[in-house]
Design a protein around this motif. Structure first.
Motif, short mmCIF file in Angstrom:
data_model
loop_
_atom_site.label_atom_id
_atom_site.label_comp_id
_atom_site.label_asym_id
_atom_site.label_seq_id
_atom_site.Cartn_x
_atom_site.Cartn_y
_atom_site.Cartn_z
N PRO A 167 -4.25 12.74 -6.44
CA PRO A 167 -3.09 12.21 -7.07
C PRO A 167 -3.53 10.95 -7.86
O PRO A 167 -3.40 10.21 -8.85
CB PRO A 167 -2.03 12.27 -6.20
CG PRO A 167 -2.33 12.53 -5.06
CD PRO A 167 -3.62 13.06 -5.20
N ALA A 168 -4.49 10.06 -7.15
CA ALA A 168 -4.82 8.92 -7.45
C ALA A 168 -5.74 8.75 -8.39
O ALA A 168 -5.73 8.07 -9.44
CB ALA A 168 -5.55 7.90 -6.13
N LEU A 199 1.98 4.87 -1.77
CA LEU A 199 1.35 5.63 -2.87
C LEU A 199 2.24 5.72 -3.87
O LEU A 199 3.60 6.20 -3.64
CB LEU A 199 1.06 6.91 -1.96
CG LEU A 199 0.34 6.99 -0.75
CD1 LEU A 199 -0.09 8.35 0.01
CD2 LEU A 199 -1.26 6.19 -1.16
N PRO A 200 1.71 5.24 -5.04
CA PRO A 200 2.75 5.28 -6.23
C PRO A 200 3.29 6.35 -6.76
O PRO A 200 4.09 6.33 -7.42
CB PRO A 200 1.77 4.40 -7.21
CG PRO A 200 0.47 4.66 -6.84
CD PRO A 200 0.37 5.01 -5.38
N TRP A 201 2.59 7.81 -6.49
CA TRP A 201 3.07 8.86 -7.23
C TRP A 201 3.99 9.37 -6.34
O TRP A 201 4.55 10.60 -6.54
CB TRP A 201 1.56 9.61 -7.25
CG TRP A 201 0.81 10.03 -6.04
CD1 TRP A 201 0.87 10.96 -5.06
CD2 TRP A 201 -0.25 9.29 -5.61
NE1 TRP A 201 0.12 10.73 -4.00
CE2 TRP A 201 -0.65 9.69 -4.46
CE3 TRP A 201 -0.92 7.99 -6.26
CZ2 TRP A 201 -1.63 9.23 -3.98
CZ3 TRP A 201 -2.01 7.43 -5.65
CH2 TRP A 201 -2.36 8.16 -4.43
N ASP A 214 -6.90 0.11 0.24
CA ASP A 214 -5.61 0.28 1.17
C ASP A 214 -5.43 1.67 0.97
O ASP A 214 -4.59 2.22 2.21
CB ASP A 214 -4.50 -0.68 0.31
CG ASP A 214 -4.84 -1.85 0.36
OD1 ASP A 214 -5.49 -2.25 1.22
OD2 ASP A 214 -4.27 -2.63 -0.68
N TYR A 215 -5.25 2.49 0.04
CA TYR A 215 -4.90 3.91 0.23
C TYR A 215 -5.86 4.61 1.22
O TYR A 215 -5.18 5.22 2.09
CB TYR A 215 -5.09 4.80 -1.03
CG TYR A 215 -4.24 4.22 -2.03
CD1 TYR A 215 -3.20 3.11 -2.37
CD2 TYR A 215 -4.49 4.53 -3.37
CE1 TYR A 215 -2.36 2.85 -3.02
CE2 TYR A 215 -3.60 4.27 -4.67
CZ TYR A 215 -2.71 3.31 -4.43
OH TYR A 215 -1.77 2.89 -5.36
N ARG A 220 3.49 2.83 -14.66
CA ARG A 220 4.48 2.52 -15.55
C ARG A 220 5.82 2.17 -14.69
O ARG A 220 6.43 2.68 -13.90
CB ARG A 220 4.59 3.67 -16.61
CG ARG A 220 4.30 3.25 -17.82
CD ARG A 220 4.50 4.24 -18.91
NE ARG A 220 4.72 5.78 -18.28
CZ ARG A 220 6.14 6.12 -18.52
NH1 ARG A 220 6.97 5.38 -19.41
NH2 ARG A 220 6.54 7.37 -18.09
N TYR A 277 1.41 6.30 -13.01
CA TYR A 277 2.28 5.83 -11.97
C TYR A 277 2.64 4.50 -12.37
O TYR A 277 3.63 3.95 -11.64
CB TYR A 277 1.61 6.11 -10.77
CG TYR A 277 0.91 7.31 -10.39
CD1 TYR A 277 1.86 8.68 -10.56
CD2 TYR A 277 -0.44 7.37 -10.29
CE1 TYR A 277 1.06 9.87 -10.34
CE2 TYR A 277 -0.88 8.63 -9.91
CZ TYR A 277 -0.36 9.92 -9.96
OH TYR A 277 -0.89 10.88 -9.96
N SER A 291 0.86 -1.42 -0.13
CA SER A 291 0.12 -0.14 -0.12
C SER A 291 0.81 1.25 0.18
O SER A 291 0.41 2.12 0.89
CB SER A 291 -0.81 0.07 1.35
OG SER A 291 -1.75 -1.16 1.31
N LYS A 306 -3.72 14.78 -0.95
CA LYS A 306 -2.66 14.08 -0.92
C LYS A 306 -3.15 12.45 -1.31
O LYS A 306 -2.20 11.69 -1.87
CB LYS A 306 -2.23 13.86 0.52
CG LYS A 306 -1.47 15.11 0.90
CD LYS A 306 -0.76 15.01 2.15
CE LYS A 306 0.03 16.11 2.55
NZ LYS A 306 0.35 16.43 3.96
N ILE A 307 -4.28 12.01 -1.44
CA ILE A 307 -4.69 10.90 -1.96
C ILE A 307 -5.60 10.66 -2.79
O ILE A 307 -5.44 10.49 -4.13
CB ILE A 307 -5.16 9.79 -0.88
CG1 ILE A 307 -4.03 9.74 0.22
CG2 ILE A 307 -5.71 8.64 -1.07
CD1 ILE A 307 -4.19 8.84 1.33
#
Lengths: 263, 314
Positions: free
Chosen positions: B236-237, A89-91, B214-215, B314, B312, A87, B232-233
């Motif tokens: 961007p997500a 955060l990918p960014w 999960d995030y 990639r 993201y 988990s 923050k989530i």
């Protein structure tokens, strides 16, 4: 026995389309400060549910979770979670992922420079300082899980909760990470609850192993104290008859007394 | 070593729809990956064969990426010439069209009064309307999509309305626009606004819903506030989905503007086509069709670049 973290008669019932589902029933355990406790059981028995209740991500229908004699009923960084699938955060970069938690927890108590220092310190602890500026997509599964552990440790939790943290990793990576976790545990003395379905992992890492019965209405079937001296070495233990005895006891519970009817 | 192998595979398979302009870049990427691989392997014979294989692979992709499309154009040219000479002589020949193209493109930014502006101006005016409507749709559609993704009640409330309106050709809104704004230019922008807003709403809402639980658990453990979660989530997500929505709506908007301008008149590539039809200037129409297509490709590539930047995974 001290009263650092205690679960008292915890039970949970989920509402489902087919009526109420009783997942956990009367789970009670007291955990001491600095203790490493693993919960083991067949998949679907409600191990993760126990962990999520302690984390505050789920609310128990009955019973109570007390941490230092205070009831916990909402999630918080004092009970940091290492999730099964990392988990991250990918960014955000590896550093930013850890820093996010650090900034949140130490917003008032640490200066900017101290928070930066603390973030890097925790990345060093899990041997990930070299990949600080990489994004999660650029590192391996084992590395991601290391960062997940660093993120949790950096919050200085009272209890560290790990939900099958090594479940998705290959055997060699898993062994490396288990060794790292043992090292860190020896250094920091965290209180840990870890969910696992791996018997060897449970015996190697734990002070006590909590064995859950099969659901529905899963509860604690047996608690095994692992009295192997620390530091533990997986190679030495492979020859140790007492290790095999303990391992045998867990296996006996899982595959003899709690064999799933239709596994 | 392991990471080298992982990196090598996606770069080698350049997708077939990739434009020819990408070839040199991907070839050089492959070459640099090869040198990296060579360093870690340190076996000269193996690496030479690999370089040779890479060279051959890039050679065949070069042929595939240039030769095959050229072949298609040739076939179309043959069919076109046949139609011109045997079926419909009103369709201009390739040579006539080419001559006209050179005339049109000789001075694309010519300004000889409002009724005689170069093709460049026509395209720019159309682009201006597209971008105006597109920006307005983003300002309205993205927040609406966000709320829709987050609130089930809001979704329940607006979903039926959106489902009724979404399949309607945006041009059907043109009379409403004319009625509301009493002017053609804002009406055309209004039509583009309607065109662009649905994909933006739908994709943004889908993006918010697709955020892994999960995030949100991470946010809960960190005790992030509502505003922090959004900043923050959520933002961007969802961004890659939002950009997908923008990309879809921009390409549809570019198609719709041509039709809208045929109805509204004024300066713009759509009315240009209609005007040339009224003058029976068919070569100009064919040239305009190619220009519209090329501008469409450019818009699409810009959005693809933006999308790639925020992807993201990639």
């Amino acid at each position: 026995m001290s009263n650092y973290l205690s679960l008292e008669n915890v039970g949970i019932t989920f509402k489902t389309q087919n009526g109420p589902f009783r997942a956990l029933d009367d789970v009670s355990i007291k955990i001491e400060k600095g203790e490493y406790v693993t919960m083991i059981g067949h998949s679907g028995c409600g191990k993760s549910t126990v962990l999520n209740i302690v984390a505050g991500l789920l609310t128990a229908t009955e019973g109570v979770v007390l941490l230092e004699n205070k009831e916990v009923n909402a999630p918080g960084p004092d009970r940091a979670v290492v999730f099964q699938n990392h988990s991250l955060l990918p960014w955000l970069t590896v550093y930013e992922n850890v820093r996010l938690g650090v900034d949140k927890v130490f917003a008032k108590t640490k200066s900017k420079a101290e928070r930066d220092e603390w973030t890097k310190h925790n990345l060093k602890l899990v041997h990930m300082e070299h990949a600080m500026d990489k994004r999660p997509g650029e590192i391996s599964g084992g590395m991601k899980q290391r960062v997940g552990i660093a993120r949790a440790l950096a919050m200085e939790p009272k209890v560290l909760l790990m939900d099958e943290p090594f479940g998705a990793l290959d055997a060699l990576t898993r062994a490396h990470l288990q060794d790292s976790v043992m090292e860190i545990q020896a250094e920091l003395g965290n209180t840990v609850i870890m969910i696992t379905h791996d018997v060897d992992e449970a015996v190697l890492l734990s002070d006590r192993i909590v064995m859950l019965t099969n659901g529905p209405s899963a509860t604690i079937g047996e608690i095994l104290t692992v009295d192997l001296p620390r530091p533990r070495n997986r190679l030495a233990l492979a020859e140790d008859p007492h290790y095999h005895h303990l391992r045998g006891q867990v296996l006996e519970f899982l595959y003899h007394r709690q064999l799933r009817p239709a596994a | 070593m392991k990471s080298n192998i992982v990196r090598l595979t996606p770069q080698q398979e350049s997708p077939p729809e990739e434009s020819t302009a990408v070839i040199p870049e991907s070839a050089s990427n492959a070459a640099s990956t090869a040198t990296r691989a060579t360093k870690s392997v340190e076996k000269i014979p193996a690496s030479t064969t690999r370089n040779y294989a890479l060279w051959r692979a890039s050679g065949t992709t070069l042929i595939k990426n240039i030769f095959l499309p050229v072949l298609t154009f040739l076939v179309v040219g043959v069919i076109w010439s046949y139609i011109h000479s045997h079926i419909a002589p009103e369709i201009p020949s390739i040579a006539d069209t080419w001559t006209r193209a050179k005339e049109i493109l000789a001075d694309p930014l010519a300004q000889n009064g409002p009724n005689d502006m170069g093709i460049g101006w026509q395209v720019l005016y159309s682009l201006g309307r597209v971008l105006g409507g597109f920006a307005l749709a983003a300002i309205v559609g993205i927040p609406v999509g966000f709320v829709m993704g987050m609130s089930e009640n809001f979704q329940k409330a607006v979903q039926p309305l959106i489902q009724i309106l979404r399949p309607v050709s945006p041009l059907a809104w043109l009379p409403i626009g004319l009625l509301l704004f009493k002017a053609v230019n804002p009406s055309a922008i209004f039509v583009i606004f309607i065109t662009s807003i649905w994909p933006m709403i739908m994709n943004t809402a889908a993006g918010v819903k697709a955020i892994p639980k999960d995030y949100m658990n991470v946010a809960a453990v960190l005790r992030l506030g509502k505003l922090e979660i959004t900043r923050k989530i959520l933002l961007p997500a969802t961004l890659p989905h939002v950009i997908t929505g923008m990309r879809l709506s921009l390409s549809i908007a570019w198609m719709v503007i041509v039709a809208a301008e045929m109805l509204t008149g004024g300066i713009g590539i759509g009315f240009y086509v209609w005007d040339e039809w009224n003058n029976l200037n068919v070569p100009s129409i064919i040239v305009a069709i190619f220009i519209i297509g090329i501008v469409g490709i450019i818009l699409e590539s810009v959005m693809t670049l933006v999308h790639r930047h925020f992807d993201y995974s990639r």
